[in-house]
Design an enzyme around this catalytic site. Structure first.
Site, PDB file in Angstrom:
ATOM      1  N   CYS A   1       7.045  20.385 -24.291  1.00  0.00           N
ATOM      2  CA  CYS A   1       7.074  19.534 -23.066  1.00  0.00           C
ATOM      3  C   CYS A   1       8.497  18.548 -23.485  1.00  0.00           C
ATOM      4  O   CYS A   1       9.120  18.047 -22.729  1.00  0.00           O
ATOM      5  CB  CYS A   1       6.172  18.293 -22.921  1.00  0.00           C
ATOM      6  SG  CYS A   1       4.303  19.298 -23.216  1.00  0.00           S
ATOM      7  N   ASP A   2       8.562  18.022 -25.001  1.00  0.00           N
ATOM      8  CA  ASP A   2       9.488  16.901 -25.149  1.00  0.00           C
ATOM      9  C   ASP A   2      10.644  17.583 -26.117  1.00  0.00           C
ATOM     10  O   ASP A   2      11.232  16.658 -26.934  1.00  0.00           O
ATOM     11  CB  ASP A   2       8.623  15.785 -25.803  1.00  0.00           C
ATOM     12  CG  ASP A   2       7.777  15.157 -24.971  1.00  0.00           C
ATOM     13  OD1 ASP A   2       8.202  14.798 -23.832  1.00  0.00           O
ATOM     14  OD2 ASP A   2       6.604  14.932 -25.100  1.00  0.00           O
TER      15      ASP A   2
ATOM     16  N   CYS B   1       3.483  17.366 -27.810  1.00  0.00           N
ATOM     17  CA  CYS B   1       3.924  18.508 -27.001  1.00  0.00           C
ATOM     18  C   CYS B   1       5.270  18.898 -27.273  1.00  0.00           C
ATOM     19  O   CYS B   1       6.167  18.410 -26.627  1.00  0.00           O
ATOM     20  CB  CYS B   1       3.609  18.480 -25.621  1.00  0.00           C
ATOM     21  SG  CYS B   1       3.821  19.793 -24.744  1.00  0.00           S
TER      22      CYS B   1
END
Ligand code: NDP
Length: 390
Positions: A200-201, A197
């Site tokens: 997200c990261d 992701c």
């Protein structure tokens, strides 16, 4: 009072029709239709209602009834349960075999509204606490089969640990799993360089050499999310062309530090046992294998919605995602609702999953209320409720 009502109802068509003896036949017909409608209305409105006495009868010696089961414990499921439990509908969340869902693997989450920055599992724990606080219950098990009871009153859920649970309504929030490359080193360096992701990261890519694997729209979006952070990005596409739309491919041109290479297949992720340091990449035209140094690899090769369990019960689209009815979270089967990545082909964010979960809860509450589920009914059914939950 009753005498007044009777006079009112009996006299209504005559008042409406302003009785005229010459039109007696028309009025008789009107009168007949009026009474037929009056008689049919309660029958029709009862047709779909739960027969509470019957349900109580069924469960007298079999206390496994759950008014609402949420299958899945990611942001969609937890948000749904927050709303249903708070509406005083006894709710059990089935944790599933990936409790907390995909967010659990995210290291820094900065785009969950209301959370400045935190680890994914911390956000999930806080959502769990909030759901429990308003009365939701958890069952640490996984559903392996669902069927509709012969009389259609409830759904029968079989769990992996051998339990049989009966539910009046279900919210499916089983999410979607990122497709994996299934190559050596991928699991070993998961969250230690290998991510799925980018949203997200993305901060993990700060000042690093990054690989993005995949050639679809999502891979290009991943590049766009990573570009402000990464020192350089190499996008590895396995074919001679991308699957992504041309408009998305055009967007890549604005990044000088992004290189796209075709016909390259990652065959192994390598590292120092702690963190990823690179990947072996096969040129599919020459069969030559080279080691590309990189601190991060974002695998973006598609998602698989977790819907196998429901495929015979509800309508799924050609990619296996749950089909919803209009702007609602209703599936094709009354009493079954869906929320989050399992039904989302577009956004796939924890925040949007959470919102869809709330929608599914409101739809499920509405469904149960229309079926005759009230606080009084809940109290009378309570002795039947399944209680072996944390
Ligand atoms: P897609 O299925 O569209 O693309 C998957 C990509 O990964 C393809 O290039 C595919 O290659 C490649 N791939 C698959 N398996 C492997 C493997 N084992 N090794 C290497 N590469 C592999 O998935 P997406 O997640 O990109 O998109 C899903 C849907 O969501 C699409 O409909 C997309 O249009 C949509 N979407 C739209 C966005 C937007 O419009 N902004 C953003 C994100 C997604 P190959 O082509 O050879 O099969």
């Amino acid at each position: 009072m009753y005498a007044n009502k009777i006079t009112f109802y009996l006299g209504m068509p005559f008042l409406m029709g302003k009785v005229n003896v010459g039109k007696l036949k028309v009025n008789m017909l009107l009168y007949f239709i009026y009474w037929l409608a009056l008689l049919c209305f309660p029958i029709m409105s009862q047709k779909n209602a739960f027969d509470i006495e019957k349900i109580q009868g069924i469960y007298q010696n079999n206390p496994t009834l759950i008014p609402l089961v949420v299958i899945g414990s990611g942001p969609a499921g937890l948000s749904a349960a927050l709303y249903t439990a708070r509406a005083k509908i006894y709710t059990v969340i089935i944790s599933g075999n990936e409790p907390g869902g995909q967010l659990m693997g995210s290291t820094y989450v900065e785009n969950m509204p209301g959370v400045a920055s935190d680890k994914g599992h911390v956000i999930i724990e806080s959502m769990e606490q909030q759901a429990v606080q308003v009365g939701a219950h958890f069952l640490d098990d996984t559903i392996k089969q669902i069927e509709v009871a012969p009389d259609g009153y409830y759904f029968i859920l079989h769990t992996e640990q051998g339990m049989e649970l009966h539910a009046l309504a279900i919210i499916i929030a089983t999410g979607a799993a990122s497709k994996r490359l299934e190559i050596p080193g991928e699991s070993l360096y998961a969250s230690q360089g290998v991510y799925t992701c980018a949203v997200c990261d993305c901060r993990q890519a700060t000042d690093k050499q990054v690989l993005v694997i995949g050639g679809g729209d999502a891979a290009i979006e991943a590049v766009m999310h990573l570009a402000p952070y990464a020192q350089s990005i190499t996008m590895l596409v396995r074919r001679d062309r991308m699957r992504a739309s041309l408009i998305m491919q055009d967007k890549l041109k604005r990044y000088e530090h992004v290189t796209v290479v075709h016909q390259k297949q990652v065959v192994e992720i390598v590292g120092d046992d702690n963190e990823m340091t690179g990947a072996y990449v096969l040129d599919t035209t020459t069969n030559e294998k080279v080691l590309l140094p990189a601190a991060c690899a974002f695998v973006s090769i598609g998602h698989i919605p977790n819907t196998t369990l429901f495929s015979s019960l509800i309508a799924l689209d050609s990619n296996g995602y749950v089909e919803l009815s209009g702007r609602s979270q209703e599936t094709s089967y009354p009493g079954i609702f869906a929320a989050g990545d399992v039904a989302d082909t577009r956004y796939k964010q924890a925040g949007s999953a959470s919102g869809y979960g709330i929608g599914a809860a409101l739809d499920a509450i509405d469904y149960l209320r229309k079926k005759g589920f009230s606080d009084g009914v809940a109290r009378s059914l309570e002795p039947c409720y399944f209680k072996k939950v944390r």
